[in-house]
Design an enzyme around this catalytic site. Structure first.
Site, PDB file in Angstrom:
ATOM      1  N   TYR A  51      39.895  39.377  44.944  1.00 53.00           N
ATOM      2  CA  TYR A  51      41.344  39.339  44.715  1.00 53.00           C
ATOM      3  C   TYR A  51      42.035  38.697  45.914  1.00 53.00           C
ATOM      4  O   TYR A  51      41.773  39.110  47.041  1.00 53.00           O
ATOM      5  CB  TYR A  51      41.905  40.749  44.516  1.00 53.00           C
ATOM      6  CG  TYR A  51      41.420  41.503  43.306  1.00 53.00           C
ATOM      7  CD1 TYR A  51      40.991  40.836  42.164  1.00 53.00           C
ATOM      8  CD2 TYR A  51      41.403  42.893  43.295  1.00 53.00           C
ATOM      9  CE1 TYR A  51      40.568  41.540  41.046  1.00 53.00           C
ATOM     10  CE2 TYR A  51      40.979  43.601  42.180  1.00 53.00           C
ATOM     11  CZ  TYR A  51      40.561  42.917  41.067  1.00 53.00           C
ATOM     12  OH  TYR A  51      40.139  43.620  39.954  1.00 53.00           O
ATOM     13  N   HIS A 129      31.176  42.518  38.362  1.00 50.93           N
ATOM     14  CA  HIS A 129      32.531  42.115  37.969  1.00 50.93           C
ATOM     15  C   HIS A 129      32.531  41.243  36.712  1.00 50.93           C
ATOM     16  O   HIS A 129      33.424  41.356  35.872  1.00 50.93           O
ATOM     17  CB  HIS A 129      33.183  41.351  39.123  1.00 50.93           C
ATOM     18  CG  HIS A 129      34.672  41.311  39.065  1.00 50.93           C
ATOM     19  ND1 HIS A 129      35.449  40.963  40.140  1.00 50.93           N
ATOM     20  CD2 HIS A 129      35.547  41.572  38.073  1.00 50.93           C
ATOM     21  CE1 HIS A 129      36.723  41.014  39.805  1.00 50.93           C
ATOM     22  NE2 HIS A 129      36.809  41.377  38.556  1.00 50.93           N
TER      23      HIS A 129
END
Length: 314
Positions: A51, A129
């Site tokens: 992120y 992920h």
């Protein structure tokens, strides 16, 4: 705050997403958001090692911001910290087409970076992920098993995985006596996109009826829903064309009717509906006011009639 189980972990019924911290949200605001969440009994924090690379970030920002807060507050043992591996671009400025993937070597190296950025000695929940179909599941899961054995990771999960891939992975783990994926984090909310539509957000995978059936049958798979509030689209942002279908109109009407009846905001009803289905909503925030609204969902009581109204609008 109510609690849920993810394997050996006890987590709060709401999870706080920290994606914008360190990049779009400064430490002063991020710390205030985290403080309010913890004060209310929230324990489940979610971040990732990538992120927000898509907006000029390095991928370090969110984990580092969470790490600074944990160090400042000295409350690591009170929190359940989840992070993710696999979707960080190998080269800055590139995208998911150049993701690090899920090889055993990558996972072992990536966790060290996450531990350093978070300032912790273990990750409570470590997710794959995104899928990596170029790597054998034995390689991926063997690496996760070694991290659990070393005490660096407590539980493992999968995000943005097809249900059949989840089942295959759990079968491989069972065959080898390794830890199982105990959590699945996918995109999910009350409104549903048109079937088969390609969402503009790269890499997002929706929860499906097949996943719900699988999780119910297995009994040990917790479901965590990201984009639970569609990034503000229930409130003041236009819904994209991928939600432009008659079902959206009917579900919005039901949602607003129930919200008016129970005296809650539409966002709060969405979150209460998810929790009534034993799904853990993962909700981000950029202001303390947004956290307050999210916490208010815990006070919303949806009776059987409310749930029938919401579920029957298709």
């Amino acid at each position: 705050m109510r609690r849920q189980r993810i394997g050996s972990l006890e987590v709060s019924a709401l999870a706080l997403g920290t994606l914008p911290f360190g990049k779009w949200v400064d430490d002063r605001t991020a710390f205030a958001i985290l403080d309010r969440f913890a004060e209310a009994g929230g324990t489940f924090l979610d971040t990732a090692n990538n992120y927000v690379f898509w907006d000029g970030g390095t991928g370090d920002e969110s984990e580092e911001a969470v790490g600074r807060w944990l160090a400042a507050r000295g409350n690591r043992d009170d929190l359940v910290v989840a992070t993710k591996v696999g979707a960080r671009p190998v080269t800055p400025g590139t995208g998911l087409e150049n993701a690090e993937g899920l090889s055993g070597a990558t996972i072992r190296g990536a966790v060290e970076g996450s531990l350093k950025r978070l300032g912790v000695d273990h990750v409570d929940l470590y997710y794959s992920h995104i899928e990596d179909r170029g790597v054998e599941p034995e390689d991926t899961l063997g690496a996760f098993a070694s991290l659990v054995e070393a005490g660096v990771v407590r539980e493992i999960g999968a995000s943005n995985h097809a249900t059949w891939r989840l089942e295959r992975a759990r079968a491989v783990s069972r065959a080898n006596g390794w830890p199982l994926y105990t959590a699945v984090q996918q995109r999910y909310s009350y409104l549903r996109p048109r079937p088969g539509v390609k969402l503009p957000e790269g890499g997002h995978v929706h929860m499906t009826d097949e996943l719900f059936d699988y999780a119910a049958a297995e009994g040990d798979v917790a479901l965590v829903a990201y984009s639970a509030l569609l990034s503000g689209q229930y409130r003041d942002k236009p819904l994209g064309e991928h939600y432009d279908h008659p079902g959206t109109t009917r579900r919005l009407a039901a949602l607003h009717a129930v919200a008016a009846e129970v005296g809650a905001t539409v966002n709060q009803v969405v979150l209460a509906w998810l929790m009534a289905r034993d799904i853990i909503p993962l909700v981000g925030a950029t202001t303390v006011a947004q956290v307050e609204e999210t916490l208010g969902s815990l006070e919303v009581v949806l009776d059987d009639d409310h749930l029938r109204t919401l579920d029957s609008a298709v």
